[in-house]
Design a protein around this motif. Structure first.
Motif, PDB file in Angstrom:
ATOM      1  N   TYR A  15      43.449  32.392  45.217  1.00  0.00           N
ATOM      2  CA  TYR A  15      44.385  32.259  46.341  1.00  0.00           C
ATOM      3  C   TYR A  15      45.619  31.421  45.964  1.00  0.00           C
ATOM      4  O   TYR A  15      46.752  31.922  45.963  1.00  0.00           O
ATOM      5  CB  TYR A  15      43.617  31.641  47.515  1.00  0.00           C
ATOM      6  N   ILE A  16      45.414  30.172  45.621  1.00  0.00           N
ATOM      7  CA  ILE A  16      46.571  29.294  45.376  1.00  0.00           C
ATOM      8  C   ILE A  16      47.243  29.673  44.052  1.00  0.00           C
ATOM      9  O   ILE A  16      48.476  29.718  43.952  1.00  0.00           O
ATOM     10  CB  ILE A  16      46.136  27.813  45.380  1.00  0.00           C
ATOM     11  N   ASP A  35      40.978  34.143  34.203  1.00  0.00           N
ATOM     12  CA  ASP A  35      40.119  34.057  35.389  1.00  0.00           C
ATOM     13  C   ASP A  35      38.838  34.808  35.037  1.00  0.00           C
ATOM     14  O   ASP A  35      38.876  35.782  34.281  1.00  0.00           O
ATOM     15  CB  ASP A  35      40.797  34.711  36.601  1.00  0.00           C
ATOM     16  N   ASN A  36      37.709  34.373  35.585  1.00  0.00           N
ATOM     17  CA  ASN A  36      36.463  35.119  35.346  1.00  0.00           C
ATOM     18  C   ASN A  36      36.077  35.952  36.562  1.00  0.00           C
ATOM     19  O   ASN A  36      34.998  36.519  36.607  1.00  0.00           O
ATOM     20  CB  ASN A  36      35.309  34.178  34.954  1.00  0.00           C
ATOM     21  N   THR A  38      35.068  35.108  39.406  1.00  0.00           N
ATOM     22  CA  THR A  38      33.895  34.682  40.159  1.00  0.00           C
ATOM     23  C   THR A  38      34.197  34.601  41.658  1.00  0.00           C
ATOM     24  O   THR A  38      33.316  34.769  42.492  1.00  0.00           O
ATOM     25  CB  THR A  38      33.351  33.335  39.626  1.00  0.00           C
ATOM     26  N   ASN A  39      35.457  34.352  41.980  1.00  0.00           N
ATOM     27  CA  ASN A  39      35.817  34.336  43.402  1.00  0.00           C
ATOM     28  C   ASN A  39      37.042  35.207  43.657  1.00  0.00           C
ATOM     29  O   ASN A  39      37.918  34.859  44.436  1.00  0.00           O
ATOM     30  CB  ASN A  39      36.091  32.902  43.877  1.00  0.00           C
ATOM     31  N   SER A  40      37.106  36.334  42.962  1.00  0.00           N
ATOM     32  CA  SER A  40      38.266  37.200  43.163  1.00  0.00           C
ATOM     33  C   SER A  40      37.779  38.590  43.537  1.00  0.00           C
ATOM     34  O   SER A  40      36.909  39.130  42.872  1.00  0.00           O
ATOM     35  CB  SER A  40      39.095  37.318  41.893  1.00  0.00           C
ATOM     36  N   ASP A  68      35.960  33.279  30.925  1.00  0.00           N
ATOM     37  CA  ASP A  68      35.268  32.229  31.665  1.00  0.00           C
ATOM     38  C   ASP A  68      35.516  30.906  30.942  1.00  0.00           C
ATOM     39  O   ASP A  68      35.362  30.836  29.713  1.00  0.00           O
ATOM     40  CB  ASP A  68      33.762  32.572  31.674  1.00  0.00           C
ATOM     41  N   LEU A  69      35.850  29.878  31.702  1.00  0.00           N
ATOM     42  CA  LEU A  69      36.108  28.570  31.080  1.00  0.00           C
ATOM     43  C   LEU A  69      34.878  28.017  30.371  1.00  0.00           C
ATOM     44  O   LEU A  69      34.995  27.158  29.501  1.00  0.00           O
ATOM     45  CB  LEU A  69      36.515  27.561  32.155  1.00  0.00           C
ATOM     46  N   PHE A  90      43.632  25.564  37.972  1.00  0.00           N
ATOM     47  CA  PHE A  90      43.134  25.863  39.329  1.00  0.00           C
ATOM     48  C   PHE A  90      41.647  26.211  39.325  1.00  0.00           C
ATOM     49  O   PHE A  90      40.980  26.061  40.336  1.00  0.00           O
ATOM     50  CB  PHE A  90      43.858  27.096  39.908  1.00  0.00           C
ATOM     51  N   LYS A  94      34.676  26.353  44.913  1.00  0.00           N
ATOM     52  CA  LYS A  94      35.227  25.467  45.952  1.00  0.00           C
ATOM     53  C   LYS A  94      34.528  25.545  47.309  1.00  0.00           C
ATOM     54  O   LYS A  94      35.020  24.976  48.278  1.00  0.00           O
ATOM     55  CB  LYS A  94      36.713  25.773  46.132  1.00  0.00           C
ATOM     56  N   ASN A 109      30.121  24.415  36.399  1.00  0.00           N
ATOM     57  CA  ASN A 109      31.378  25.167  36.388  1.00  0.00           C
ATOM     58  C   ASN A 109      32.599  24.227  36.396  1.00  0.00           C
ATOM     59  O   ASN A 109      33.507  24.365  35.580  1.00  0.00           O
ATOM     60  CB  ASN A 109      31.443  26.101  37.593  1.00  0.00           C
ATOM     61  N   TYR A 160      31.120  19.533  45.893  1.00  0.00           N
ATOM     62  CA  TYR A 160      32.437  20.046  45.492  1.00  0.00           C
ATOM     63  C   TYR A 160      33.434  18.887  45.379  1.00  0.00           C
ATOM     64  O   TYR A 160      34.133  18.735  44.367  1.00  0.00           O
ATOM     65  CB  TYR A 160      32.929  21.084  46.517  1.00  0.00           C
ATOM     66  N   LYS A 164      35.677  17.043  42.069  1.00  0.00           N
ATOM     67  CA  LYS A 164      37.118  16.730  41.981  1.00  0.00           C
ATOM     68  C   LYS A 164      37.308  15.263  41.603  1.00  0.00           C
ATOM     69  O   LYS A 164      38.156  14.908  40.790  1.00  0.00           O
ATOM     70  CB  LYS A 164      37.810  17.025  43.323  1.00  0.00           C
ATOM     71  N   TYR A 188      45.601  18.354  47.146  1.00  0.00           N
ATOM     72  CA  TYR A 188      46.020  19.250  48.230  1.00  0.00           C
ATOM     73  C   TYR A 188      45.314  18.844  49.509  1.00  0.00           C
ATOM     74  O   TYR A 188      44.145  18.475  49.493  1.00  0.00           O
ATOM     75  CB  TYR A 188      45.607  20.700  47.981  1.00  0.00           C
TER      76      TYR A 188
HETATM   77  N1  LIG Z   1      41.878  26.349  49.048  1.00  0.00           N
HETATM   78  C1  LIG Z   1      41.680  25.097  49.400  1.00  0.00           C
HETATM   79  O1  LIG Z   1      41.460  24.789  50.569  1.00  0.00           O
HETATM   80  C2  LIG Z   1      41.763  23.987  48.381  1.00  0.00           C
HETATM   81  C3  LIG Z   1      41.956  22.654  48.797  1.00  0.00           C
HETATM   82  C4  LIG Z   1      42.007  21.648  47.833  1.00  0.00           C
HETATM   83  C5  LIG Z   1      41.872  21.938  46.479  1.00  0.00           C
HETATM   84  N2  LIG Z   1      41.677  23.241  46.107  1.00  0.00           N
HETATM   85  C6  LIG Z   1      41.506  23.539  44.681  1.00  0.00           C
HETATM   86  O2  LIG Z   1      42.548  24.408  44.278  1.00  0.00           O
HETATM   87  C7  LIG Z   1      42.087  25.271  43.234  1.00  0.00           C
HETATM   88  C8  LIG Z   1      42.379  26.707  43.612  1.00  0.00           C
HETATM   89  O3  LIG Z   1      41.751  26.984  44.858  1.00  0.00           O
HETATM   90  P1  LIG Z   1      41.821  28.414  45.537  1.00  0.00           P
HETATM   91  O4  LIG Z   1      41.768  28.192  47.001  1.00  0.00           O
HETATM   92  O5  LIG Z   1      42.915  29.209  44.949  1.00  0.00           O
HETATM   93  O6  LIG Z   1      40.407  28.982  45.073  1.00  0.00           O
HETATM   94  P2  LIG Z   1      40.045  30.460  44.582  1.00  0.00           P
HETATM   95  O7  LIG Z   1      38.549  30.513  44.557  1.00  0.00           O
HETATM   96  O8  LIG Z   1      40.779  31.469  45.377  1.00  0.00           O
HETATM   97  O9  LIG Z   1      40.629  30.458  43.100  1.00  0.00           O
HETATM   98  C9  LIG Z   1      39.940  29.877  42.013  1.00  0.00           C
HETATM   99  C10 LIG Z   1      39.886  30.912  40.895  1.00  0.00           C
HETATM  100  O10 LIG Z   1      39.209  30.322  39.794  1.00  0.00           O
HETATM  101  C11 LIG Z   1      38.364  31.302  39.216  1.00  0.00           C
HETATM  102  N3  LIG Z   1      37.312  30.589  38.483  1.00  0.00           N
HETATM  103  C12 LIG Z   1      36.346  29.774  38.979  1.00  0.00           C
HETATM  104  N4  LIG Z   1      35.563  29.330  38.001  1.00  0.00           N
HETATM  105  C13 LIG Z   1      36.043  29.855  36.836  1.00  0.00           C
HETATM  106  C14 LIG Z   1      35.661  29.762  35.475  1.00  0.00           C
HETATM  107  N5  LIG Z   1      34.587  29.061  35.081  1.00  0.00           N
HETATM  108  N6  LIG Z   1      36.386  30.426  34.554  1.00  0.00           N
HETATM  109  C15 LIG Z   1      37.462  31.149  34.918  1.00  0.00           C
HETATM  110  N7  LIG Z   1      37.872  31.300  36.197  1.00  0.00           N
HETATM  111  C16 LIG Z   1      37.162  30.650  37.148  1.00  0.00           C
HETATM  112  C17 LIG Z   1      37.872  32.135  40.389  1.00  0.00           C
HETATM  113  O11 LIG Z   1      37.464  33.435  40.026  1.00  0.00           O
HETATM  114  C18 LIG Z   1      39.090  32.176  41.293  1.00  0.00           C
HETATM  115  O12 LIG Z   1      39.876  33.323  41.079  1.00  0.00           O
HETATM  116  C19 LIG Z   1      40.593  24.969  43.073  1.00  0.00           C
HETATM  117  O13 LIG Z   1      40.446  24.068  42.007  1.00  0.00           O
HETATM  118  C20 LIG Z   1      40.235  24.312  44.380  1.00  0.00           C
HETATM  119  O14 LIG Z   1      39.137  23.455  44.234  1.00  0.00           O
HETATM  120  C21 LIG Z   1      41.635  24.273  47.020  1.00  0.00           C
END
Ligand SMILES: NC(=O)c1ccc[n+]([C@@H]2O[C@H](COP(=O)([O-])OP(=O)(O)OC[C@H]3O[C@@H](n4cnc5c(N)ncnc54)[C@H](O)[C@@H]3O)[C@@H](O)[C@H]2O)c1
Length: 359
Positions: A15-16, A35-36, A38-40, A68-69, A90, A94, A109, A160, A164, A188
């Motif tokens: 997302y972000i 990206d892996n 996992t949440n896409s 994957d990281l 990112f 989460k 992770n 979670y 952080k 954030y």
């Molecule tokens: N959305 C929120 O409310 C929020 C608030 C504060 C902080 N954050 C942080 O911002 C960052 C981005 O958040 P988001 O909302 O975009 O989340 P998101 O889940 O949409 O994006 C995170 C991406 O990371 C990828 N990912 C996860 N583990 C991985 C790994 N081991 N290897 C490769 N890719 C991996 C997922 O597939 C996903 O596409 C995260 O670190 C989250 O903790 C988010």
């Protein structure tokens, strides 16, 4: 000599990350993404629908690797292929509830992923990093608005949030051990909204309780009623208060952070990215109803374990040192998210809509 700077973005299909890449490409950075998934969602033939749409919006190419990281060799391989100037990290899991249920999954992770990344960066002499942190590191704050000087790590209510906090500690330690590191951790507050084109937005894969997707899923008829957790907090109307920030404001915050990293060596700095305004869940629902001219039926349920009552930012440091401030209103956040939801009722699974480059 290379003229364009290359930014390595982990979790860029999320997302972000996807919104941030739009701003990075606009600012003429070359972008390498891993990206892996996992949440896409919306992944087809190893490609991410979100990233394809980012390319449509910007008219620019992204270098993408499904990595994957936790696979350090694969990560190393990408660093060998590109000359990386800076990393925006990112990638993380989460979901708060899931993290309480599966702590080892989250520690593995989010912490091992970070360790691998830092080691590979060190091997390639890349010491510039922007880290996605969160206001959850403040736990239940003693006062609001909360500044960066507020204690962290105390009373964090979920795994979670602890990941952080632990990563922030790790980053403090490496920055003291080796002064080459130049790190910015961005805490954030509550990102919501979507790109104004309606082409990219938030599309969680897991059963979710994030407020904005939940509200708009009810509005579009995919869910019958919005559940608001907790109606007896000591707040303006009993519902929890948060600092909602437009995801495009957040995206600009990352570009501002990069500019500062390339200008000034500060070892490690932490900035809140929020609007400084506390908004209750019910106020958010009302703003959404006003903007969309729809009614969102809701029910009040018990407080959810781990939720806190009030959290909003003091974002003056980011204004002073990053030259950044949130400009979008609550109405913009609702209108943009609603546009994304209407254009993509099933998120990225919605059959491809007509794209053009006029955004
Ligand atoms: N959305 C929120 O409310 C929020 C608030 C504060 C902080 N954050 C942080 O911002 C960052 C981005 O958040 P988001 O909302 O975009 O989340 P998101 O889940 O949409 O994006 C995170 C991406 O990371 C990828 N990912 C996860 N583990 C991985 C790994 N081991 N290897 C490769 N890719 C991996 C997922 O597939 C996903 O596409 C995260 O670190 C989250 O903790 C988010």
């Amino acid at each position: 000599m290379k003229m364009t700077r290359t930014v390595f973005v982990t979790g860029g299909a999320g997302y972000i990350g996807s919104h941030c890449i739009v701003e990075l490409l606009k600012a003429d950075y070359d972008v390498v993404v891993i990206d892996n998934f996992t949440n896409s969602v919306g992944v087809c033939d190893g490609e991410s629908a979100a990233l394809k749409r980012v390319e449509e919006i910007t008219g620019k190419k992204i270098h993408f690797y499904k990595v994957d990281l936790l696979d350090k060799d694969a990560l190393y391989g990408v660093f060998q292929k590109h000359q990386i100037d800076c990393v925006i990290h990112f990638a993380a899991m989460k979901a708060v509830d899931e993290s309480i249920e599966y702590p080892l999954l989250y520690y593995k992770n989010n912490l091992i992923g970070m360790l691998n990344l830092l080691e590979v960066m060190t091997d390639h002499k890349c010491y510039q990093l922007v880290f996605s942190s969160s206001c959850t590191v403040y736990g239940e704050p003693e006062e609001c608005p909360v500044t960066e000087n507020h204690a962290t790590g105390r009373n964090i209510t979920n795994v979670y949030g602890k990941t952080k906090y632990f990563v922030e500690e790790m980053l403090q330690d490496i920055s003291y051990s080796d002064e080459k590191w130049n790190i910015i951790a961005l805490r954030y507050f509550n990102p919501v909204g979507a790109h104004p084109s309606g082409l990219i937005g938030e599309d969680p894969t897991k059963p979710f309780s994030n407020i904005m997707p939940f509200i708009s899923q009810v509005a579009i008829g995919n869910k019958p009623v919005l559940t608001i957790f907790g109606g007896d907090y000591d707040t303006v109307d009993g519902t929890g208060v948060r600092d909602y920030i437009h995801v495009m404001d957040l995206a600009r915050g990352h570009v501002a952070a990069l500019s500062l990293l390339f200008k000034k060596h500060q070892k490690i700095k932490v900035y809140n990215l929020g609007t400084g305004r506390g908004v209750s869940v019910l106020q958010l629902v009302k703003a959404f109803e006003k903007v969309t001219n729809m009614t969102v039926p809701y029910q009040i349920a018990e407080r959810r374990e781990g939720d806190i009552s009030i959290m909003y930012a003091n974002a003056e440091l980011a204004e002073k040192e990053l030259g950044w401030t949130a400009v979008h209103s609550l109405e913009d956040m609702c209108a943009d998210f609603w546009r994304w939801q209407k254009m993509n009722p099933q998120g990225y699974r919605t059959k491809d809509i007509k794209l053009n480059n006029s955004h």
